[in-house]
Write a protein that holds these residues in place. Structure first.
Motif, PDB file in Angstrom:
ATOM      1  N   HIS A  83       0.825  -1.206   0.000  1.00 18.93           N
ATOM      2  CA  HIS A  83       0.000   0.000   0.000  1.00 18.93           C
ATOM      3  C   HIS A  83       0.859   1.256   0.000  1.00 18.93           C
ATOM      4  O   HIS A  83       0.441   2.293  -0.493  1.00 18.93           O
ATOM      5  N   LYS A  84       2.050   1.154   0.555  1.00 19.60           N
ATOM      6  CA  LYS A  84       2.930   2.313   0.558  1.00 19.60           C
ATOM      7  C   LYS A  84       3.466   2.589  -0.845  1.00 19.60           C
ATOM      8  O   LYS A  84       3.666   3.735  -1.230  1.00 19.60           O
ATOM      9  N   ALA A  86       1.927   1.660  -3.706  1.00 18.11           N
ATOM     10  CA  ALA A  86       0.855   1.784  -4.701  1.00 18.11           C
ATOM     11  C   ALA A  86       0.749   3.174  -5.323  1.00 18.11           C
ATOM     12  O   ALA A  86       0.686   3.286  -6.552  1.00 18.11           O
ATOM     13  N   GLY A 113      -0.539 -13.065  -3.986  1.00 19.95           N
ATOM     14  CA  GLY A 113       0.270 -14.271  -3.859  1.00 19.95           C
ATOM     15  C   GLY A 113       0.424 -14.757  -2.431  1.00 19.95           C
ATOM     16  O   GLY A 113      -0.543 -14.888  -1.692  1.00 19.95           O
ATOM     17  N   ASN A 116      -1.164 -12.697   0.384  1.00 18.41           N
ATOM     18  CA  ASN A 116      -2.575 -12.392   0.165  1.00 18.41           C
ATOM     19  C   ASN A 116      -3.295 -12.021   1.449  1.00 18.41           C
ATOM     20  O   ASN A 116      -4.220 -11.216   1.452  1.00 18.41           O
ATOM     21  N   LEU A 117      -2.888 -12.602   2.586  1.00 19.96           N
ATOM     22  CA  LEU A 117      -3.578 -12.329   3.843  1.00 19.96           C
ATOM     23  C   LEU A 117      -2.939 -11.193   4.626  1.00 19.96           C
ATOM     24  O   LEU A 117      -3.325 -10.912   5.752  1.00 19.96           O
ATOM     25  N   SER A 118      -1.970 -10.535   4.031  1.00 26.47           N
ATOM     26  CA  SER A 118      -1.271  -9.482   4.760  1.00 26.47           C
ATOM     27  C   SER A 118      -2.094  -8.196   4.795  1.00 26.47           C
ATOM     28  O   SER A 118      -2.921  -7.948   3.935  1.00 26.47           O
ATOM     29  N   TYR A 119      -1.847  -7.392   5.805  1.00 26.41           N
ATOM     30  CA  TYR A 119      -2.568  -6.118   5.925  1.00 26.41           C
ATOM     31  C   TYR A 119      -2.019  -5.048   5.011  1.00 26.41           C
ATOM     32  O   TYR A 119      -2.700  -4.101   4.681  1.00 26.41           O
ATOM     33  N   SER A 120      -0.756  -5.183   4.589  1.00 31.74           N
ATOM     34  CA  SER A 120      -0.091  -4.066   3.924  1.00 31.74           C
ATOM     35  C   SER A 120       0.127  -4.282   2.436  1.00 31.74           C
ATOM     36  O   SER A 120       0.694  -3.423   1.786  1.00 31.74           O
ATOM     37  N   VAL A 122      -1.144  -4.872  -1.484  1.00 31.86           N
ATOM     38  CA  VAL A 122      -2.251  -4.704  -2.425  1.00 31.86           C
ATOM     39  C   VAL A 122      -2.539  -6.056  -3.064  1.00 31.86           C
ATOM     40  O   VAL A 122      -1.628  -6.706  -3.578  1.00 31.86           O
ATOM     41  N   LYS A 123      -3.818  -6.479  -3.019  1.00 32.20           N
ATOM     42  CA  LYS A 123      -4.153  -7.834  -3.480  1.00 32.20           C
ATOM     43  C   LYS A 123      -4.336  -7.852  -4.992  1.00 32.20           C
ATOM     44  O   LYS A 123      -5.428  -8.003  -5.499  1.00 32.20           O
ATOM     45  N   LYS A 127      -5.843  -3.799  -9.060  1.00 34.40           N
ATOM     46  CA  LYS A 127      -6.671  -2.904  -8.258  1.00 34.40           C
ATOM     47  C   LYS A 127      -6.281  -1.441  -8.483  1.00 34.40           C
ATOM     48  O   LYS A 127      -7.033  -0.533  -8.133  1.00 34.40           O
ATOM     49  N   ILE A 128      -5.075  -1.212  -9.010  1.00 33.14           N
ATOM     50  CA  ILE A 128      -4.664   0.174  -9.248  1.00 33.14           C
ATOM     51  C   ILE A 128      -4.329   0.472 -10.710  1.00 33.14           C
ATOM     52  O   ILE A 128      -4.380   1.626 -11.112  1.00 33.14           O
TER      53      ILE A 128
ATOM     54  N   PRO B 133       3.087   3.427   5.698  1.00 34.86           N
ATOM     55  CA  PRO B 133       2.873   4.816   5.295  1.00 34.86           C
ATOM     56  C   PRO B 133       2.554   5.690   6.504  1.00 34.86           C
ATOM     57  O   PRO B 133       1.995   5.198   7.487  1.00 34.86           O
ATOM     58  N   TRP B 136      -1.026   5.638   8.133  1.00 34.55           N
ATOM     59  CA  TRP B 136      -1.610   4.325   8.464  1.00 34.55           C
ATOM     60  C   TRP B 136      -2.247   4.384   9.848  1.00 34.55           C
ATOM     61  O   TRP B 136      -1.710   5.025  10.747  1.00 34.55           O
ATOM     62  N   TYR B 147      -7.795  -5.549  10.988  1.00 35.99           N
ATOM     63  CA  TYR B 147      -7.335  -5.375   9.605  1.00 35.99           C
ATOM     64  C   TYR B 147      -8.191  -4.330   8.901  1.00 35.99           C
ATOM     65  O   TYR B 147      -9.413  -4.367   8.992  1.00 35.99           O
ATOM     66  N   ARG B 158      -9.756  -9.483   2.956  1.00 37.97           N
ATOM     67  CA  ARG B 158      -9.002 -10.744   2.898  1.00 37.97           C
ATOM     68  C   ARG B 158      -9.927 -11.840   2.409  1.00 37.97           C
ATOM     69  O   ARG B 158     -11.018 -12.028   2.931  1.00 37.97           O
TER      70      ARG B 158
END
Lengths: 166, 163
Positions: A83-84, A86, A113, A116-120, A122-123, A127-128, B133, B136, B147, B158
Motif C-alpha cells: 500500500h505504501k 501503490a 500471492g 494475500n492475507l497481509s494487511y499491507s 495490495v491484493k 486494483k490500481i 505509510p 496508516w 485489519y 481478505r
C-alpha cells in the motif's frame, strides 16, 4: 513474414515496394520496439534482470529496459506491491506516454500471492492499474516472461489505432 | 569471567533496577529490569568496568496481552557473553525512554517498534513510522489489531483460500 502481416505486393511478385494498411505497419513497428520500465519490487526483479540479460535476451524482440517512465511503453510489475508503494506505482504509470501496457509478473502482482492475507499488501496490481498480461509463477522463469512479451506483441499487432471511436 | 560470576556481578551492580535475573534455555542471561531505569542500566552495561556490553545486537518489542515488553540483546566482546535485557510496559499508552543517547544505532529499531506496536520512546530524535505509510491507522503487531478493509480507496478485504 511479409505474408503473415499482409504486406505482399500482389501486383509485382518481386517487390520494389510493398502495399499494406497503415495500421499493420504501425503495429508491426510498435510491437517490435516495446521498451519496458524497470519496475522491480521484489524477487521477481531478479528473473526480470535475467530475462533482460544475455541468456534471456529480450533484446532480440526489440525490448530493452528504460529507467524512466517517459521513454517506456510497457511496465513489467515484477514483485509485491504494498500500500505504501501503490501511489508511486500509479504515478509512474501515469507518467508513461500512451499507448502503454502492463504485465503483472508473478503471483504477488497478480493477486497478492503469498502475502494475500497481509494487511499491507495490495491484493493484485489490477486494483490500481489496467493489466494486459497476467503472468503466473513464483517467480516466473525468464522463458515465461519472454512468452508474456510475445503474447503482448500479438495483442499489439491486432490493435486498430486509426478507427474512429464511437 | 564465567556465567555464574557474571550473574553475581550483575546482581551486585544493578541492585535496585533489577526485577529478576535468570538463564535462558539457550544459555544466555536474561535480566528483567524496571522500565524507568532503562537508560542508566544500558549505560552501566555498556560502560561498566569489566562488563563492556558495547555491541547492540538487536532490539524488539512484544505484545504479551496484559502489556508490552521491549527487549534488547547485547554482546560483550571482552567477556564473550550475550545478555538479554527485558522491560515490561503497561497496556495503556506504553512508553519508555529512548536509549539513543547510549546506542545511536537504536534509532531505526525503535522506530520500527513504534511502527509495529505503538510503543512511544521518549527522547527519540525522530519518532516516525519506519515501514508503513505515515497515515496508516493502528499498529499491526498488536494482538487487538483490526485489519483495514480498504486503504486510500484500494480494496483490502481478505479472501482466504488457504483454510
Amino acid at each position: 513474414m511479409l505474408e503473415r502481416f499482409n504486406m505482399v505486393n500482389r501486383l509485382d511478385p518481386d517487390p520494389a515496394f510493398i502495399l499494406t494498411r497503415l495500421d499493420t505497419a504501425l503495429n508491426l513497428a510498435r510491437a517490435n520496439s516495446v521498451w519496458y520500465l524497470l519496475m522491480g519490487l521484489a524477487c521477481c526483479a531478479i528473473e526480470l534482470m535475467q530475462t533482460g540479460g544475455p541468456r534471456g535476451d529480450l533484446d532480440r524482440f526489440g525490448s530493452l529496459f528504460r529507467a524512466t517512465p517517459r521513454q517506456s511503453d510497457l511496465m513489467i510489475v515484477a514483485g509485491t506491491v504494498t500500500h505504501k508503494m501503490a501511489p508511486r506505482l500509479r504515478r509512474l504509470y501515469d507518467q508513461m506516454a500512451e499507448p502503454k501496457y502492463v504485465i503483472a509478473m508473478g503471483s504477488c502482482a497478480n493477486c497478492g500471492g503469498l502475502f494475500n492475507l497481509s494487511y499491507s499488501v495490495v491484493k493484485g496490481v489490477d486494483k490500481i492499474l489496467p493489466v494486459d498480461v497476467y503472468l503466473p509463477g513464483c517467480p516466473p522463469r525468464p522463458e515465461a516472461l519472454t512468452e508474456a512479451l510475445i503474447k503482448l506483441q500479438e495483442k499489439i499487432k491486432k490493435e486498430k489505432y486509426l478507427l474512429k471511436k464511437d | 569471567m564465567d556465567r555464574r560470576e557474571l550473574i553475581a556481578r550483575l546482581n551486585e551492580i544493578l541492585k535496585e533496577a533489577l526485577i529478576n535475573i535468570s538463564e535462558m534455555p539457550n544459555n544466555d542471561i536474561l535480566i528483567e529490569i524496571n522500565k524507568d531505569e532503562i537508560t542508566s542500566v544500558m549505560k552501566t552495561l555498556k560502560e561498566g568496568p569489566s562488563l563492556k556490553f558495547d555491541s547492540l545486537l538487536n532490539h524488539l518489542g512484544a505484545d504479551c496481552k496484559e502489556g508490552f515488553a521491549v527487549i534488547y540483546n547485547l554482546y560483550s566482546f571482552t567477556l564473550n557473553q550475550k545478555i538479554t535485557v527485558k522491560a515490561y510496559l503497561g497496556r495503556e499508552a506504553p512508553e519508555i525512554a529512548s536509549i539513543e543517547s547510549v546506542f545511536r544505532g537504536i534509532n531505526w529499531f525503535e522506530r520500527e517498534t513504534f511502527d509495529m506496536l505503538g510503543i512511544r520512546f521518549t527522547g527519540h530524535s525522530n519518532l516516525k513510522r519506519l515501514l508503513l505509510p505515515p497515515d496508516w491507522e493502528g499498529h499491526p503487531l498488536r494482538k487487538d489489531y483490526v485489519y483495514p478493509d480498504e486503504y486510500h480507496g484500494i480494496d483490502n478485504k481478505r479472501r482466504s483460500n488457504f483454510r
